[in-house]
Write a protein that holds these residues in place. Structure first.
Motif, PDB file in Angstrom:
ATOM      1  N   ALA A  35       0.878  -1.297  -0.189  1.00  0.00           N
ATOM      2  CA  ALA A  35       0.062  -0.060   0.028  1.00  0.00           C
ATOM      3  C   ALA A  35       1.159   1.250  -0.197  1.00  0.00           C
ATOM      4  N   PRO A  36       0.232   2.345  -0.564  1.00  0.00           N
ATOM      5  CA  PRO A  36       0.784   3.598  -0.058  1.00  0.00           C
ATOM      6  C   PRO A  36       1.893   3.860   1.320  1.00  0.00           C
ATOM      7  N   PRO A  37       2.364   4.356   1.226  1.00  0.00           N
ATOM      8  CA  PRO A  37       3.084   4.911   2.581  1.00  0.00           C
ATOM      9  C   PRO A  37       2.092   5.679   3.932  1.00  0.00           C
ATOM     10  N   SER A  44       3.229  15.666   9.627  1.00  0.00           N
ATOM     11  CA  SER A  44       3.375  14.170  10.141  1.00  0.00           C
ATOM     12  C   SER A  44       3.552  13.241   9.478  1.00  0.00           C
ATOM     13  N   VAL A  45       4.656  12.472  10.019  1.00  0.00           N
ATOM     14  CA  VAL A  45       5.056  11.693   8.819  1.00  0.00           C
ATOM     15  C   VAL A  45       4.491  10.258   8.282  1.00  0.00           C
ATOM     16  N   PRO A  46       4.030   9.975   7.055  1.00  0.00           N
ATOM     17  CA  PRO A  46       2.774   8.522   7.023  1.00  0.00           C
ATOM     18  C   PRO A  46       3.968   8.028   7.820  1.00  0.00           C
ATOM     19  N   ASP A  47       3.245   6.613   8.471  1.00  0.00           N
ATOM     20  CA  ASP A  47       4.438   5.369   8.385  1.00  0.00           C
ATOM     21  C   ASP A  47       3.288   4.482   8.635  1.00  0.00           C
ATOM     22  N   PHE A  48       2.396   4.346   7.631  1.00  0.00           N
ATOM     23  CA  PHE A  48       1.345   3.152   7.581  1.00  0.00           C
ATOM     24  C   PHE A  48       1.731   1.726   7.544  1.00  0.00           C
TER      25      PHE A  48
END
Length: 451
Positions: A35-37, A44-48
């Motif tokens: 998936a995309p991040p 904020s930094v994406p962290d999925f």
């Protein structure tokens, strides 16, 4: 076999698929979540991928973070991504949508399509293309995809994999597809997935839109009519992530305990709770019960008086830990909360209103002016109808009922044993449905047949 899951990169879309991934992984299959991040908000930094790793699964972070397309005024075709009341009403008339069918229609048109367009605008995004490119490189045998993130179907077609949808909500897209069939109107889903499909030379047909089959965790009474869709029934096993049991929750309550849970999605995107929290707090004030409310500061903004003495508020308590100690739950009608209450055998008080479910955005300087033309969770109407029909609880409406009337309904659920019997009946049906582990062999068979 190799199994690739792909979902809209948000916790609410990821957690329901975890038990399926665990079951396949435990059976010896290679499993990844591609998936995309996540969303680049600028703060904020994406962290999925961290959520995926925390569940003990392998993540594939596809592409670079960028804003959701419907929030990016600089994106090509930006204005066309936003649903309008005018087009919705035109289609309602053209398709003959009845008043009883308005709840599923409004969710499909105003929420499902909008959510899909976030990652499927007219010009295919780099992060979604990266999902397809990963599938082309890794060559999974089976792609299991979120219906609100349909690039998984294109990824499967490109690499020759079998593919199936994993429902996270009632099947709004298949229901709508049936309405459009033979109507002369173009299904908007075709426009959503069409640009990505064209880029990879994939034909948009019923199979691309609806999959080879559908993994369906919803009991028949909650499902939408979708003739022609091949369904694989499965038990909805609630998963909320790993946590430590708080000390106070280890001790049995001294009097009946009532949970209040109004969800996490709306608290993120909208300010306040439209007076619902204030009405519920007034209703439980002085009740001979311990009330545990999982609410954040945003959901408490509407309060105009101190919290009742019998109410304890926590930003978050996992329902799989809290509900086994409860005699009832008051909730907003989400599928996840309904499933948790069903699994834990708890009577339910479902908050629902009579308004249509519509989210309308108007482009303005610097962004979008979003107007939520409802005060309810997307699935609350179907949830409340199912719960009340099965005798497992009651429906309440904070707009039309007084606090005293809501209090009386809650007392009825706590004191009348018929609601406990109704909850037990739903729980038995839940137990009788095949578990994620039980469907692995069928997934293997269906995959072999489809390739």
């Amino acid at each position: 076999m190799r199994v690739m899951f792909t979902v809209f990169p948000a916790t609410a879309h990821f957690l329901p698929i975890v038990p399926y991934a665990w079951a396949l992984q435990a059976a010896g299959h290679q499993v990844v979540v591609a998936a995309p991040p996540g969303v680049d908000t600028g703060v904020s930094v994406p962290d999925f991928h961290r959520s995926v790793n925390a569940a003990g699964l392998t993540a594939v972070s596809c592409g670079a973070p960028e804003p959701l397309s419907v929030h990016d005024r600089g994106y090509p075709g930006f204005a066309g991504l936003i649903p309008t009341i005018e087009e919705s009403e035109r289609l309602v008339a053209a398709l003959g949508i009845t008043e009883a069918e308005r709840p599923p229609w409004d969710v499909f048109y105003h929420f499902a399509l909008l959510t899909m367009r976030n990652y499927h605008p007219p010009e295919p995004r780099q992060d979604v293309r990266a999902v397809v490119e990963f599938a082309r490189e890794w060559r999974p045998d089976l792609v299991l995809w979120d219906p609100w993130f349909p690039c998984g179907a294109v990824a499967a077609r490109v690499c020759g994999a079998a593919h199936a949808r994993t429902l996270l909500a009632p099947d709004y897209t298949a229901w709508a597809a049936d309405k459009f069939a033979g109507s002369g109107e173009r299904n908007p889903m075709t426009g959503v997935i069409g640009p990505l499909a064209d880029r990879y030379g994939v034909t948009v047909d019923d199979n691309l839109l609806l999959g080879d089959w559908t993994v369906d965790p919803f009991p028949p009474g909650m499902s939408l009519p979708t003739p022609g869709v091949r369904r694989l029934p499965v038990r909805y096993v609630p998963y909320t992530g790993a946590s430590v049991v708080p000390e106070w929750l280890r001790r049995p309550p001294e009097r009946p305990r009532v949970a209040i849970s109004l969800g996490v999605s709306m608290r993120t995107f909208f300010k306040g709770d439209w007076g619902r929290t204030a009405k519920l707090m007034e209703a439980v004030d002085g009740l001979d019960a311990e009330v545990v409310a999982t609410l954040d500061a945003n959901q408490l903004l509407d309060l105009d008086r101190p919290l009742p003495a019998n109410v304890r508020v926590f930003d978050y308590v996992p329902l799989d830990q809290l509900l086994p100690t409860c005699s009832a739950i008051i909730h907003h009608g989400s599928i996840g909360t309904f499933a948790a209450a069903s699994a834990m055998n708890v009577p339910q008080v479902v908050c629902d209103t009579d308004e249509h479910n519509r989210l309308v955005g108007t482009p303005v300087e610097g962004g979008i002016d979003w107007q939520l033309q409802c005060q309810k969770q997307l699935t609350s109407t179907r949830t409340s109808r199912y719960v009340t029909t099965r005798g497992a609880g009651v429906r309440i409406n904070h707009q039309t009922q007084s606090a005293a009337e809501i209090r009386d309904e809650l007392l009825r659920v706590l004191k009348d044993p018929s609601f406990t019997k109704g909850a037990a009946a739903i729980h038995q049906d839940w137990l009788a449905t095949p578990s994620p582990t039980d469907i692995v062999a069928e997934l293997e068979r269906l995959t072999a047949a489809a390739r």
